[in-house]
Design a protein around this motif. Sequence first.
Motif, PDB file in Angstrom:
ATOM      1  N   ASN A  59      36.673  53.834  47.725  1.00  0.00           N
ATOM      2  CA  ASN A  59      35.884  52.678  48.390  1.00  0.00           C
ATOM      3  C   ASN A  59      35.144  51.851  46.768  1.00  0.00           C
ATOM      4  OD1 ASN A  59      36.170  53.834  50.687  1.00  0.00           O
ATOM      5  ND2 ASN A  59      34.175  54.618  51.160  1.00  0.00           N
ATOM      6  N   GLU A  60      34.646  52.590  45.732  1.00  0.00           N
ATOM      7  CA  GLU A  60      34.320  51.982  44.693  1.00  0.00           C
ATOM      8  C   GLU A  60      35.442  50.909  44.101  1.00  0.00           C
ATOM      9  OE1 GLU A  60      32.414  54.922  42.462  1.00  0.00           O
ATOM     10  OE2 GLU A  60      30.657  54.636  43.547  1.00  0.00           O
ATOM     11  N   MET A  61      36.702  51.448  43.867  1.00  0.00           N
ATOM     12  CA  MET A  61      37.778  50.849  43.386  1.00  0.00           C
ATOM     13  C   MET A  61      38.064  49.755  44.309  1.00  0.00           C
ATOM     14  SD  MET A  61      39.288  51.726  40.569  1.00  0.00           S
ATOM     15  CE  MET A  61      37.616  51.340  40.026  1.00  0.00           C
ATOM     16  N   LEU A  62      37.876  49.859  45.387  1.00  0.00           N
ATOM     17  CA  LEU A  62      38.198  48.651  46.564  1.00  0.00           C
ATOM     18  C   LEU A  62      37.244  47.336  46.424  1.00  0.00           C
ATOM     19  CD1 LEU A  62      39.440  50.550  49.467  1.00  0.00           C
ATOM     20  CD2 LEU A  62      40.801  49.232  48.380  1.00  0.00           C
ATOM     21  N   VAL A  68      37.610  41.528  41.691  1.00  0.00           N
ATOM     22  CA  VAL A  68      38.266  41.116  40.410  1.00  0.00           C
ATOM     23  C   VAL A  68      39.543  39.993  41.077  1.00  0.00           C
ATOM     24  CG1 VAL A  68      40.062  41.915  38.775  1.00  0.00           C
ATOM     25  CG2 VAL A  68      37.954  42.970  39.194  1.00  0.00           C
ATOM     26  N   SER A  69      40.059  40.644  42.174  1.00  0.00           N
ATOM     27  CA  SER A  69      41.055  39.674  42.718  1.00  0.00           C
ATOM     28  C   SER A  69      40.452  38.032  43.084  1.00  0.00           C
ATOM     29  CB  SER A  69      41.601  40.296  44.260  1.00  0.00           C
ATOM     30  OG  SER A  69      42.369  39.459  44.820  1.00  0.00           O
ATOM     31  N   PHE A  99      28.376  44.740  37.193  1.00  0.00           N
ATOM     32  CA  PHE A  99      27.338  44.350  38.266  1.00  0.00           C
ATOM     33  C   PHE A  99      27.427  42.976  38.422  1.00  0.00           C
ATOM     34  CE2 PHE A  99      23.045  43.742  39.618  1.00  0.00           C
ATOM     35  CZ  PHE A  99      23.121  44.791  40.554  1.00  0.00           C
ATOM     36  N   GLU A 100      27.796  42.031  37.365  1.00  0.00           N
ATOM     37  CA  GLU A 100      27.889  40.763  37.561  1.00  0.00           C
ATOM     38  C   GLU A 100      29.150  40.302  38.439  1.00  0.00           C
ATOM     39  OE1 GLU A 100      27.602  38.646  33.964  1.00  0.00           O
ATOM     40  OE2 GLU A 100      25.976  39.229  33.303  1.00  0.00           O
ATOM     41  N   ILE A 101      30.236  40.930  38.102  1.00  0.00           N
ATOM     42  CA  ILE A 101      31.563  40.687  38.678  1.00  0.00           C
ATOM     43  C   ILE A 101      31.390  41.069  40.253  1.00  0.00           C
ATOM     44  CG2 ILE A 101      34.004  41.493  39.273  1.00  0.00           C
ATOM     45  CD1 ILE A 101      34.418  41.616  36.524  1.00  0.00           C
ATOM     46  N   ILE A 102      30.930  42.266  40.504  1.00  0.00           N
ATOM     47  CA  ILE A 102      30.560  42.555  42.097  1.00  0.00           C
ATOM     48  C   ILE A 102      29.660  41.871  42.535  1.00  0.00           C
ATOM     49  CG2 ILE A 102      29.961  44.542  43.509  1.00  0.00           C
ATOM     50  CD1 ILE A 102      31.302  46.452  41.444  1.00  0.00           C
ATOM     51  N   PHE A 107      28.541  36.808  47.101  1.00  0.00           N
ATOM     52  CA  PHE A 107      28.389  35.509  47.767  1.00  0.00           C
ATOM     53  C   PHE A 107      29.580  34.855  47.965  1.00  0.00           C
ATOM     54  CE2 PHE A 107      24.726  36.802  45.242  1.00  0.00           C
ATOM     55  CZ  PHE A 107      23.572  36.146  46.057  1.00  0.00           C
ATOM     56  N   SER A 108      30.693  35.544  47.865  1.00  0.00           N
ATOM     57  CA  SER A 108      31.908  34.651  48.167  1.00  0.00           C
ATOM     58  C   SER A 108      32.112  34.699  49.836  1.00  0.00           C
ATOM     59  CB  SER A 108      33.119  35.666  47.589  1.00  0.00           C
ATOM     60  OG  SER A 108      34.148  34.751  47.975  1.00  0.00           O
ATOM     61  N   GLY A 109      32.289  33.738  50.376  1.00  0.00           N
ATOM     62  CA  GLY A 109      32.617  33.630  51.628  1.00  0.00           C
ATOM     63  C   GLY A 109      32.914  32.379  52.072  1.00  0.00           C
ATOM     64  N   PRO A 110      33.349  32.087  53.278  1.00  0.00           N
ATOM     65  CA  PRO A 110      33.725  30.680  53.962  1.00  0.00           C
ATOM     66  C   PRO A 110      32.664  29.585  53.791  1.00  0.00           C
ATOM     67  CG  PRO A 110      34.043  32.439  55.580  1.00  0.00           C
ATOM     68  CD  PRO A 110      33.321  33.152  54.602  1.00  0.00           C
ATOM     69  N   GLY A 111      33.160  28.550  53.185  1.00  0.00           N
ATOM     70  CA  GLY A 111      32.266  27.473  52.911  1.00  0.00           C
ATOM     71  C   GLY A 111      31.361  27.662  51.637  1.00  0.00           C
TER      72      GLY A 111
END
Length: 232
Positions: A59-62, A68-69, A99-102, A107-111
């Motif tokens: 789960n943590e790797m995902l 990252v993706s 922590f910064e990457i994750i 906040f990534s999402g549609p719109g």
Amino acid sequence: MPDYLSQRQNVLTQDPTEKAELNTYLEAVADQFGLRWLEQGGGNPVRELWQDGHALATNEMLTLGHAVSNLAKAHPAWTRHQINQMKIGSAGERAGAAFEIIGLNLFSGPGQRIEPAPANRPGYDGSVFFDDGSSLMVSIKNHGISAHELAFLSKAAEIRNDFVQTARSGGATSRLLRIIAHRHPLGADWALLRRQIRDMFSTGKVEDTPVWSGQVEPLPGEELWLILGDAA
């Protein structure tokens, strides 16, 4: 594409389409960090999670792979820098970069569009831009275990060892020791408690002081327990 997910415990889904998507997140980790690096030893947290195939590590790797993706596509240079910090940085730099990457990816999402902050802008970590023209500046803080808590746990471990040794040398095989600290203990307070350990089995309790109170109780099993807490 190698099937990285098939080599790990997976408690999220057994749907073939969804599993294929999850595998792309693990592939992103393999591509960005380097499969050869991930499979080496050395105690790096990312390596350990990659090599541990249990469900929680998966789960943590995902979670990392999804972040990252997304960010490698939108901001490749920034993402490479963060990954480099996670690979060769100090413990604090590794934790901060992860922590910064994750955190930004949440906040990534549609719109919504994410922009990491430039290196010369220390006051915030990124911006989120919305389709309606508004934006949000984000400051991400990682509050790990404090130095005071680390010191408390270290001293508590010493007290437990003293308690166990004293119990065993006195022939006791099952005791529960409950201790409450009524304020944050100083060095002298810990020294006092250690001196009191030897008297606990005759009196049945910790001598009450402005700092400590407690008692020794019998246990039905062949075990020795110490519970040490802070009343504050």
